[in-house]
Design a protein around this motif. Structure first.
Motif, PDB file in Angstrom:
ATOM      1  N   LEU A 153       0.946  -1.178  -0.166  1.00 43.19           N
ATOM      2  CA  LEU A 153      -0.017   0.210  -0.044  1.00 43.19           C
ATOM      3  C   LEU A 153       0.954   1.330   0.169  1.00 43.19           C
ATOM      4  O   LEU A 153       1.805   1.120   0.701  1.00 43.19           O
ATOM      5  N   MET A 154       0.652   2.304  -0.787  1.00 43.13           N
ATOM      6  CA  MET A 154       1.259   3.262  -0.729  1.00 43.13           C
ATOM      7  C   MET A 154       0.051   4.683  -0.176  1.00 43.13           C
ATOM      8  O   MET A 154      -0.885   4.565  -1.132  1.00 43.13           O
ATOM      9  N   GLU A 155       0.232   5.439   0.488  1.00 44.44           N
ATOM     10  CA  GLU A 155      -0.447   6.396   1.131  1.00 44.44           C
ATOM     11  C   GLU A 155      -0.216   7.689   0.656  1.00 44.44           C
ATOM     12  O   GLU A 155       1.040   8.190   0.551  1.00 44.44           O
ATOM     13  N   HIS A 156      -1.063   8.463   0.342  1.00 44.71           N
ATOM     14  CA  HIS A 156      -1.069   9.986  -0.332  1.00 44.71           C
ATOM     15  C   HIS A 156      -1.886  10.870   0.684  1.00 44.71           C
ATOM     16  O   HIS A 156      -3.214  10.592   0.410  1.00 44.71           O
ATOM     17  N   GLY A 157      -1.454  11.581   1.698  1.00 41.20           N
ATOM     18  CA  GLY A 157      -2.390  12.552   2.225  1.00 41.20           C
ATOM     19  C   GLY A 157      -2.815  13.644   1.765  1.00 41.20           C
ATOM     20  O   GLY A 157      -2.178  14.272   0.759  1.00 41.20           O
ATOM     21  N   GLY A 158      -3.614  14.415   2.260  1.00 40.66           N
ATOM     22  CA  GLY A 158      -4.227  15.710   1.518  1.00 40.66           C
ATOM     23  C   GLY A 158      -4.529  15.769   0.038  1.00 40.66           C
ATOM     24  O   GLY A 158      -4.712  16.641  -0.610  1.00 40.66           O
TER      25      GLY A 158
END
Length: 247
Positions: free
Chosen positions: A87-92
């Motif tokens: 999993l790769m998370e990108h915030g905002g």
């Protein structure tokens, strides 16, 4: 030594991660068991490496198999079913929900030094993150290069070598199927394959410099009024207001 006289530690180009359940770095994690993750204002990209996973989001569920990838905004859950993946998370940022794949064998776009790539998940707007397949044919020695941001990767199949500037020296790292890694921002590196080997890599980019904008996208460009593209007709262009979706 910089122009200001300050010394800086050398940039490590390459880090590898063992398969384990949970966070591997700030934006990178792996699963070998069930996952509940996400929050409003975040988006996750995912890839199923082995087995099949049940993806649950917004009251609905889908089965995602090995070789497939997904993008899911907000909260979600994965029911692992003896699977594993990353999993790769990108915030905002709020991406578009999608499930795709299975990943093709070779890329559709020319890259460098006979390599090719396919953008599996496109930037919704210029500058947004994207997910890519990289293909390295047999007998490749890439030109040494850097990237302006981290590249989070997973070796999908094949074998190769990454020659990475870790500290002051170049280190040769063997790349094997299932290997999870990060090429760090500004880290000098290149990939190579032997004559009998090819290599396929999944690569997540947290940013981009391509993709559509309000002034340049397929719908506006190809809407023609008396021979003139609507891109060039300010009087009929939609104005920015609260009704537009913004990521």
């Amino acid at each position: 030594m910089s122009e200001s006289g300050e010394s800086h530690a050398p940039v490590n180009a390459f880090s590898a991660y063992a398969w384990q359940h949970g966070a591997l770095s700030d934006a990178f994690s792996a699963w070998t068991d069930d996952v509940s993750a996400g929050a409003p204002g975040t988006t996750h990209f995912g890839y199923v490496h082995d087995g099949a996973v049940r993806l649950e989001s917004d009251g609905r569920a889908w089965t995602v198999h090995a070789g497939q990838y997904f993008c899911v905004p907000g909260r979600f859950a994965l029911r692992a079913r003896n699977s594993r993946g990353v999993l790769m998370e990108h915030g905002g940022w709020r991406g578009l929900f999608m499930i795709g794949g299975p990943v093709e064998h070779k890329g559709r776009l020319r890259y460098i030094d006979r390599c090719s790539d396919t953008t599996l998940i496109q930037p919704v707007r210029r500058g947004d993150p994207c997910l890519n397949l990289l293909y390295f044919p047999p007998g490749v020695v890439q030109t040494a290069h850097t990237h302006p941001s981290d590249r989070l990767g997973l070796v999908l199949s094949g074998h190769g070598t990454c020659i990475a500037r870790n500290g002051d020296d170049d280190e040769r790292i063997a790349l094997e199927p299932g290997m999870i890694f990060c090429i760090h921002a500004e880290g000098r590196h290149y990939f190579s394959t032997d004559r009998g080997d090819e290599l396929r890599v999944l690569a997540y980019h947290p940013d981009s410099d391509c993709g559509p904008t309000d002034d340049d996208h397929a719908m506006i460009n190809r809407t023609i009024v008396d021979g003139v593209s609507a891109r060039n007709l300010a009087s009929i262009r939609t104005r920015d207001d609260a009704t537009l979706e913004r990521s």
